[in-house]
Scaffold this motif. Structure first.
Motif, mmCIF file in Angstrom:
data_model
loop_
_atom_site.group_PDB
_atom_site.id
_atom_site.type_symbol
_atom_site.label_atom_id
_atom_site.label_comp_id
_atom_site.label_asym_id
_atom_site.label_seq_id
_atom_site.Cartn_x
_atom_site.Cartn_y
_atom_site.Cartn_z
ATOM 1 N N MET A 1 0.840 -1.184 0.000
ATOM 2 C CA MET A 1 0.000 0.000 0.000
ATOM 3 C C MET A 1 0.877 1.237 0.000
ATOM 4 O O MET A 1 1.829 1.320 0.767
ATOM 5 N N GLU A 2 0.566 2.198 -0.846
ATOM 6 C CA GLU A 2 1.244 3.483 -0.862
ATOM 7 C C GLU A 2 0.240 4.567 -0.479
ATOM 8 O O GLU A 2 -0.897 4.561 -0.947
ATOM 9 N N ILE A 3 0.689 5.473 0.373
ATOM 10 C CA ILE A 3 -0.125 6.622 0.768
ATOM 11 C C ILE A 3 0.593 7.853 0.226
ATOM 12 O O ILE A 3 1.614 8.272 0.765
ATOM 13 N N ASP A 4 0.085 8.394 -0.864
ATOM 14 C CA ASP A 4 0.732 9.524 -1.532
ATOM 15 C C ASP A 4 0.260 10.827 -0.902
ATOM 16 O O ASP A 4 -0.895 11.220 -1.035
ATOM 17 N N CYS A 5 1.174 11.486 -0.183
ATOM 18 C CA CYS A 5 0.842 12.742 0.493
ATOM 19 C C CYS A 5 1.650 13.905 -0.069
ATOM 20 O O CYS A 5 1.772 14.947 0.583
ATOM 21 N N LEU A 8 0.612 17.896 0.017
ATOM 22 C CA LEU A 8 -0.361 18.158 1.077
ATOM 23 C C LEU A 8 0.285 18.966 2.204
ATOM 24 O O LEU A 8 1.435 18.737 2.567
ATOM 25 N N LEU A 9 -0.481 19.893 2.756
ATOM 26 C CA LEU A 9 0.008 20.716 3.850
ATOM 27 C C LEU A 9 -0.266 20.046 5.187
ATOM 28 O O LEU A 9 -1.207 19.268 5.337
ATOM 29 N N PRO A 11 -1.687 19.465 8.717
ATOM 30 C CA PRO A 11 -1.370 18.137 9.247
ATOM 31 C C PRO A 11 -1.907 16.987 8.387
ATOM 32 O O PRO A 11 -1.967 15.855 8.836
ATOM 33 N N GLN A 12 -2.321 17.273 7.134
ATOM 34 C CA GLN A 12 -2.993 16.273 6.313
ATOM 35 C C GLN A 12 -2.184 14.990 6.102
ATOM 36 O O GLN A 12 -2.756 13.901 6.166
ATOM 37 N N PRO A 13 -0.863 15.034 5.875
ATOM 38 C CA PRO A 13 -0.124 13.775 5.713
ATOM 39 C C PRO A 13 -0.218 12.857 6.938
ATOM 40 O O PRO A 13 -0.400 11.644 6.802
ATOM 41 N N VAL A 14 -0.136 13.439 8.134
ATOM 42 C CA VAL A 14 -0.245 12.628 9.355
ATOM 43 C C VAL A 14 -1.666 12.092 9.502
ATOM 44 O O VAL A 14 -1.864 10.925 9.848
ATOM 45 N N ILE A 15 -2.656 12.914 9.208
ATOM 46 C CA ILE A 15 -4.052 12.475 9.313
ATOM 47 C C ILE A 15 -4.313 11.307 8.367
ATOM 48 O O ILE A 15 -4.911 10.299 8.752
ATOM 49 N N ASN A 16 -3.859 11.427 7.108
ATOM 50 C CA ASN A 16 -4.060 10.348 6.140
ATOM 51 C C ASN A 16 -3.373 9.060 6.593
ATOM 52 O O ASN A 16 -3.929 7.966 6.474
ATOM 53 N N THR A 17 -2.158 9.201 7.120
ATOM 54 C CA THR A 17 -1.411 8.041 7.589
ATOM 55 C C THR A 17 -2.106 7.402 8.784
ATOM 56 O O THR A 17 -2.279 6.182 8.843
ATOM 57 N N LYS A 18 -2.509 8.224 9.740
ATOM 58 C CA LYS A 18 -3.186 7.707 10.936
ATOM 59 C C LYS A 18 -4.485 6.997 10.566
ATOM 60 O O LYS A 18 -4.778 5.918 11.083
ATOM 61 N N LYS A 19 -5.268 7.587 9.674
ATOM 62 C CA LYS A 19 -6.533 6.964 9.260
ATOM 63 C C LYS A 19 -6.281 5.577 8.683
ATOM 64 O O LYS A 19 -7.019 4.638 8.988
ATOM 65 N N TYR A 20 -5.261 5.451 7.848
ATOM 66 C CA TYR A 20 -4.978 4.145 7.258
ATOM 67 C C TYR A 20 -4.596 3.134 8.346
ATOM 68 O O TYR A 20 -5.149 2.042 8.394
ATOM 69 N N ILE A 32 4.477 8.617 1.111
ATOM 70 C CA ILE A 32 5.338 9.440 0.254
ATOM 71 C C ILE A 32 5.016 10.904 0.513
ATOM 72 O O ILE A 32 3.868 11.328 0.389
ATOM 73 N N VAL A 33 6.038 11.662 0.911
ATOM 74 C CA VAL A 33 5.889 13.095 1.154
ATOM 75 C C VAL A 33 7.003 13.833 0.430
ATOM 76 O O VAL A 33 8.019 13.248 0.052
ATOM 77 N N ASP A 34 6.804 15.140 0.281
ATOM 78 C CA ASP A 34 7.791 15.922 -0.476
ATOM 79 C C ASP A 34 8.363 17.098 0.302
ATOM 80 O O ASP A 34 8.923 18.015 -0.277
ATOM 81 N N ASN A 35 8.213 17.062 1.645
ATOM 82 C CA ASN A 35 8.820 18.151 2.424
ATOM 83 C C ASN A 35 9.275 17.629 3.780
ATOM 84 O O ASN A 35 8.767 16.617 4.279
ATOM 85 N N GLU A 36 10.238 18.316 4.339
ATOM 86 C CA GLU A 36 10.889 17.929 5.597
ATOM 87 C C GLU A 36 9.922 17.876 6.774
ATOM 88 O O GLU A 36 9.967 16.965 7.587
ATOM 89 N N VAL A 37 9.030 18.852 6.872
ATOM 90 C CA VAL A 37 8.095 18.905 7.999
ATOM 91 C C VAL A 37 7.179 17.688 7.984
ATOM 92 O O VAL A 37 6.978 17.032 9.008
ATOM 93 N N ALA A 38 6.632 17.363 6.827
ATOM 94 C CA ALA A 38 5.753 16.188 6.717
ATOM 95 C C ALA A 38 6.526 14.923 7.067
ATOM 96 O O ALA A 38 6.009 14.053 7.783
#
Length: 189
Positions: A1-5, A8-9, A11-20, A32-38
């Motif tokens: 499974m891949e979660i493409d974030c 996304l700003l 806290p959405q990447p964490v929310i998507n990951t937690k939901k899964y 998958i994220v594209d910034n250091e904070v995420a």
């Protein structure tokens, strides 16, 4: 499974990951994220949830593999360790020797196969996470291996060091108690 974030700003990447991960008993996914904070927030979530976490840094993205084991399996394998560091020197007697021993301890800890899940710094121990500390490089290595580093905010205030903190996060006694209670083993230095 891949979660493409990507894109996304917070806290959405964490929310998507937690939901899964809330939706499954056990399993794995690559986030998958594209910034250091995420990246940092996803890794903190995974480590804080007791999941295995592996990071691969590519040119324009981070791929974080997260593994959630079922509760029985996780309990069998969990070797979670919290280390409470209540002083900036190790042992009693000579402060000079205690300083050398503390540096040696943290160097050896970075070389250990099993690192602590959490390092908590209290009282004069907070001096080790602030400007002028001789163990900052070793703490950075431990943090990069997934060790959470927290310093007592009251202690930083007492020593006038809050603005000199260079690694980890400022915390409070409630969070410190929660971290210690969640650990299978706590060592006090």
């Amino acid at each position: 499974m891949e979660i493409d974030c990507k894109g996304l700003l917070c806290p959405q990447p964490v929310i998507n990951t937690k939901k899964y991960f809330d939706s499954i008993e056990k399993g794995r996914a690559v986030v998958i994220v594209d910034n250091e904070v995420a990246k940092e927030n996803i890794m903190k979530f995974a480590n804080g949830s007791g999941y295995e976490c592996t990071l691969v840094e590519l040119k324009d993205e981070y791929r974080i593999e997260i593994v959630k084991k079922d509760k029985n399996e996780a309990i069998k394998e969990d070797k979670s360790l919290t280390i409470l560091v209540g002083t900036n020197i190790l042992g009693r007697g000579s402060d000079e020797l205690g300083n050398l021993l503390m540096k040696s301890y943290f160097y050896a800890l970075t070389e250990s196969e099993n690192i602590p899940r959490v390092l908590i710094f209290m009282n004069s121990g907070v001096k080790l996470t602030t400007e002028g500390s001789e163990i900052l490089d070793n703490l950075k290595k431990l943090e990069s291996k997934g060790c959470e580093i927290i310093s007592c905010g009251t202690c930083l205030d007492f020593y006038g060091l809050k603005d000199k903190l260079l690694i980890g996060e400022i915390s409070n006694m409630y969070t410190i108690i929660e971290k210690m209670n969640a650990s299978l083993n706590t060592i006090t230095l």
